[in-house]
Design a protein around this motif. Structure first.
Motif, PDB file in Angstrom:
ATOM      1  N   LYS A   1      -0.111   9.632  14.737  1.00  0.00           N
ATOM      2  CA  LYS A   1      -1.278   9.585  13.862  1.00  0.00           C
ATOM      3  C   LYS A   1      -0.826   9.915  12.444  1.00  0.00           C
ATOM      4  O   LYS A   1      -0.623  11.063  12.101  1.00  0.00           O
ATOM      5  CB  LYS A   1      -2.318  10.578  14.331  1.00  0.00           C
ATOM      6  N   GLU A   2      -0.672   8.880  11.626  1.00  0.00           N
ATOM      7  CA  GLU A   2      -0.302   9.085  10.241  1.00  0.00           C
ATOM      8  C   GLU A   2      -1.552   9.021   9.383  1.00  0.00           C
ATOM      9  O   GLU A   2      -2.427   8.192   9.613  1.00  0.00           O
ATOM     10  CB  GLU A   2       0.681   8.009   9.784  1.00  0.00           C
ATOM     11  N   PRO A   3      -1.661   9.883   8.394  1.00  0.00           N
ATOM     12  CA  PRO A   3      -2.825   9.793   7.511  1.00  0.00           C
ATOM     13  C   PRO A   3      -2.780   8.517   6.694  1.00  0.00           C
ATOM     14  O   PRO A   3      -1.722   8.116   6.214  1.00  0.00           O
ATOM     15  CB  PRO A   3      -2.687  11.033   6.619  1.00  0.00           C
ATOM     16  N   ARG A   4      -3.925   7.864   6.573  1.00  0.00           N
ATOM     17  CA  ARG A   4      -3.986   6.638   5.799  1.00  0.00           C
ATOM     18  C   ARG A   4      -4.211   6.995   4.342  1.00  0.00           C
ATOM     19  O   ARG A   4      -5.030   7.846   4.019  1.00  0.00           O
ATOM     20  CB  ARG A   4      -5.105   5.748   6.309  1.00  0.00           C
ATOM     21  N   GLY A   5      -3.499   6.318   3.476  1.00  0.00           N
ATOM     22  CA  GLY A   5      -3.536   6.685   2.073  1.00  0.00           C
ATOM     23  C   GLY A   5      -4.486   5.843   1.256  1.00  0.00           C
ATOM     24  O   GLY A   5      -5.352   5.134   1.760  1.00  0.00           O
ATOM     25  N   CYS A   6      -4.290   5.926  -0.046  1.00  0.00           N
ATOM     26  CA  CYS A   6      -5.171   5.263  -0.995  1.00  0.00           C
ATOM     27  C   CYS A   6      -5.053   3.741  -0.910  1.00  0.00           C
ATOM     28  O   CYS A   6      -6.037   3.040  -1.109  1.00  0.00           O
ATOM     29  CB  CYS A   6      -4.830   5.738  -2.394  1.00  0.00           C
TER      30      CYS A   6
ATOM     31  N   PHE B   1      -4.634   1.918   1.684  1.00  0.00           N
ATOM     32  CA  PHE B   1      -5.473   1.437   2.783  1.00  0.00           C
ATOM     33  C   PHE B   1      -6.933   1.392   2.355  1.00  0.00           C
ATOM     34  O   PHE B   1      -7.652   0.445   2.651  1.00  0.00           O
ATOM     35  CB  PHE B   1      -5.322   2.333   4.008  1.00  0.00           C
ATOM     36  N   ALA B   2      -7.377   2.415   1.632  1.00  0.00           N
ATOM     37  CA  ALA B   2      -8.772   2.446   1.184  1.00  0.00           C
ATOM     38  C   ALA B   2      -9.057   1.321   0.204  1.00  0.00           C
ATOM     39  O   ALA B   2     -10.123   0.713   0.241  1.00  0.00           O
ATOM     40  CB  ALA B   2      -9.081   3.800   0.548  1.00  0.00           C
ATOM     41  N   LEU B   3      -8.120   1.038  -0.690  1.00  0.00           N
ATOM     42  CA  LEU B   3      -8.348   0.003  -1.687  1.00  0.00           C
ATOM     43  C   LEU B   3      -8.249  -1.397  -1.101  1.00  0.00           C
ATOM     44  O   LEU B   3      -8.621  -2.361  -1.758  1.00  0.00           O
ATOM     45  CB  LEU B   3      -7.353   0.152  -2.846  1.00  0.00           C
ATOM     46  N   SER B   4      -7.750  -1.523   0.120  1.00  0.00           N
ATOM     47  CA  SER B   4      -7.651  -2.849   0.725  1.00  0.00           C
ATOM     48  C   SER B   4      -8.948  -3.254   1.420  1.00  0.00           C
ATOM     49  O   SER B   4      -9.029  -4.351   1.961  1.00  0.00           O
ATOM     50  CB  SER B   4      -6.500  -2.888   1.733  1.00  0.00           C
TER      51      SER B   4
END
Length: 50
Positions: A14-19, A21-24
Motif C-alpha cells: 500500500k503506497e500512498p498516492r501522491g499529487c 494521481f490526484a491531478l490525473s
C-alpha cells in the motif's frame, strides 16, 4: 498427502498516492480549469474594462 501446489497471491504494497494521481482525475481538472477561467476573466475585466 497435503496439497502444497497452491501459490500464494502476491502481497500488495500500500503506497500512498501522491499529487500526480490526484491531478490525473478529470473532475478535479475540470473544476480547476473552471476556477482558473473565472480568475482569468476577473483579471482581464479589472485590467482592461475598469
Amino acid at each position: 498427502m497435503l496439497d502444497t501446489s497452491r501459490e500464494r497471491p502476491p502481497a500488495t504494497t500500500k503506497e500512498p498516492r501522491g499529487c500526480l494521481f490526484a491531478l490525473s482525475q478529470p473532475p478535479l481538472m475540470i473544476f480547476l480549469g473552471v476556477i482558473g477561467c473565472l480568475l482569468l476573466m476577473a483579471a482581464v475585466h479589472d485590467l482592461f474594462l475598469l
